[in-house]
Design an enzyme around this catalytic site. Structure first.
Site, PDB file in Angstrom:
ATOM      1  N   TYR A  44       2.723   0.753   2.261  1.00  0.00           N
ATOM      2  CA  TYR A  44       3.383  -0.016   1.210  1.00  0.00           C
ATOM      3  C   TYR A  44       2.698  -1.371   1.062  1.00  0.00           C
ATOM      4  O   TYR A  44       1.806  -1.715   1.852  1.00  0.00           O
ATOM      5  CB  TYR A  44       4.881  -0.189   1.482  1.00  0.00           C
ATOM      6  CG  TYR A  44       5.269  -0.650   2.874  1.00  0.00           C
ATOM      7  CD1 TYR A  44       5.799  -1.919   3.105  1.00  0.00           C
ATOM      8  CD2 TYR A  44       5.146   0.194   3.981  1.00  0.00           C
ATOM      9  CE1 TYR A  44       6.188  -2.333   4.376  1.00  0.00           C
ATOM     10  CE2 TYR A  44       5.534  -0.201   5.261  1.00  0.00           C
ATOM     11  CZ  TYR A  44       6.043  -1.468   5.450  1.00  0.00           C
ATOM     12  OH  TYR A  44       6.428  -1.869   6.703  1.00  0.00           O
TER      13      TYR A  44
ATOM     14  N   GLY B 170      11.902  -8.157   6.619  1.00  0.00           N
ATOM     15  CA  GLY B 170      10.513  -8.477   6.896  1.00  0.00           C
ATOM     16  C   GLY B 170       9.613  -7.337   6.457  1.00  0.00           C
ATOM     17  O   GLY B 170      10.056  -6.194   6.318  1.00  0.00           O
ATOM     18  N   CYS B 171       8.343  -7.633   6.245  1.00  0.00           N
ATOM     19  CA  CYS B 171       7.429  -6.588   5.789  1.00  0.00           C
ATOM     20  C   CYS B 171       7.192  -5.537   6.871  1.00  0.00           C
ATOM     21  O   CYS B 171       7.358  -4.337   6.630  1.00  0.00           O
ATOM     22  CB  CYS B 171       6.112  -7.194   5.312  1.00  0.00           C
ATOM     23  SG  CYS B 171       5.265  -8.248   6.508  1.00  0.00           S
ATOM     24  N   TYR B 172       6.834  -5.970   8.075  1.00  0.00           N
ATOM     25  CA  TYR B 172       6.514  -5.005   9.133  1.00  0.00           C
ATOM     26  C   TYR B 172       7.673  -4.091   9.521  1.00  0.00           C
ATOM     27  O   TYR B 172       7.466  -2.897   9.752  1.00  0.00           O
ATOM     28  CB  TYR B 172       6.014  -5.744  10.380  1.00  0.00           C
ATOM     29  CG  TYR B 172       4.598  -6.237  10.320  1.00  0.00           C
ATOM     30  CD1 TYR B 172       3.526  -5.356  10.134  1.00  0.00           C
ATOM     31  CD2 TYR B 172       4.309  -7.588  10.486  1.00  0.00           C
ATOM     32  CE1 TYR B 172       2.219  -5.817  10.100  1.00  0.00           C
ATOM     33  CE2 TYR B 172       3.001  -8.057  10.457  1.00  0.00           C
ATOM     34  CZ  TYR B 172       1.964  -7.168  10.267  1.00  0.00           C
ATOM     35  OH  TYR B 172       0.671  -7.626  10.241  1.00  0.00           O
ATOM     36  N   PRO B 173       8.900  -4.566   9.649  1.00  0.00           N
ATOM     37  CA  PRO B 173       9.958  -3.687  10.146  1.00  0.00           C
ATOM     38  C   PRO B 173      10.317  -2.520   9.240  1.00  0.00           C
ATOM     39  O   PRO B 173      10.828  -1.496   9.708  1.00  0.00           O
ATOM     40  CB  PRO B 173      11.164  -4.629  10.300  1.00  0.00           C
ATOM     41  CG  PRO B 173      10.557  -5.981  10.470  1.00  0.00           C
ATOM     42  CD  PRO B 173       9.348  -5.966   9.586  1.00  0.00           C
TER      43      PRO B 173
END
Length: 316
Positions: free
Chosen positions: A287, A115-118
């Site tokens: 990022y 996932g993007c957030y983790p």
């Protein structure tokens, strides 16, 4: 040998970006499904079984259905949904997570794209827990902001339709049950779930994650330089890494925390800020939520699985 790639869900945000990154590759043949057959299970099954690698850009249930349609023993899978991210039978697709993770991905048949957030919290916390600077039981909060593209087609349409009336900053997930929390907990090596507060900003793409640390309760308090050194040492040993660690500096502010600074690249940059007198540290990762956070990571994983340069088709 030309590898056959099928992007199941190629019309979605992540699928489109993956296809764009793969355009012009002579070592790949991208299989496409006719628009009028996107919901035709038989046609999807045919393409899934014809592919050397299937990349699933679908909701969780649809991704599980696609996996069930593969009845050969050869098609390899990269799944961009949350369906398999904590499944022990699937390799976790954050190649820089450990020094051997890229090899794990390269050998795997099934890879779950992260996932993007983790990824930001994993990149900053895991090295500290592994180095013994933080106990795995340490209470953690994660705050983050992403561009509205992270919400998919519906959120993109809503923000673009709202124009000047769109919310500049909107926290959400305030029940603290966000779908990324399980993988964030597992791969940071925390023993308990962090308190995670995501938010969306009025811009298309790019993200920043923040992990504040109140270290005064520890029996042995690490300095900001200790924290920075552990993170830098971790990533110094990662081959073909897209993760950079900014030099340790005493800064009140820096333009490098602009969430859009690495848009359209696969770069992630980590920062450590500290006040040793107060035993306070802030871990920051910057990022692109559509790059390293999604489609860029998928292409990086694909390259590893095909045995080509991890940086093929990816801007750093």
């Amino acid at each position: 040998m030309v590898a056959k790639i099928f992007i199941d869900g190629e019309a979605g945000t992540t699928g489109l970006q993956i296809r764009e990154r793969l355009a012009g590759r002579r070592d790949l043949e991208v299989l496409s499904i006719a628009q009028d057959k996107r919901k035709d299970q038989d046609e999807r099954k045919r393409l899934l079984n014809e592919a050397d690698v299937a990349i699933l850009c679908l909701p969780d249930d649809a991704a599980k259905e696609s996996v069930s349609l593969i009845d050969n023993g050869t098609t390899r899978v990269i799944d961009a949904s949350t369906a398999y991210r904590v499944d022990p039978d699937w390799a976790y697709g954050f190649a820089e997570m450990d020094k051997n993770q890229s090899d794990v991905i390269a050998k795997a048949r099934f890879v779950s794209n992260p996932g993007c957030y983790p990824q930001g919290p994993i990149a900053t916390l895991r090295p500290l827990i592994e180095a013994g600077l933080l106990p795995d039981s340490f209470p953690i909060s994660v705050n983050a902001i992403s561009g509205y593209s992270g919400g998919g087609k519906q959120m993109i349409a809503e923000y673009e339709a709202a124009g000047d009336e769109a919310s500049e900053y909107m926290p959400y997930g305030l029940t603290f049950q966000h779908k990324h929390v399980p993988e964030m907990t597992k791969y940071t090596k925390l023993s308990g779930a962090p308190l995670f507060v995501p938010s969306v900003g009025d811009y298309a793409q790019g993200m920043v994650t923040f992990v504040p640390l109140q270290l005064g309760q520890l029996a042995k308090v690490p300095s900001g330089k200790d924290i920075h050194a552990a993170i830098a040492d971790h990533f110094a040993g990662i081959k073909d890494s897209f993760v950079q660690v900014a030099p340790y500096a005493d800064l009140a502010k820096t333009p490098e925390l602009d969430p859009e600074i690495y848009n359209n690249t696969n770069t992630m940059k980590l920062h450590v800020f500290a006040n040793d007198a107060r035993a306070q540290v802030l871990l920051v990762a910057v990022y692109d939520n559509l790059g390293k956070g999604a489609s860029g990571a998928a292409v990086q994983n694909l390259n590893l699985m095909l045995g080509v340069s991890a940086k093929e088709s990816l801007a750093a």
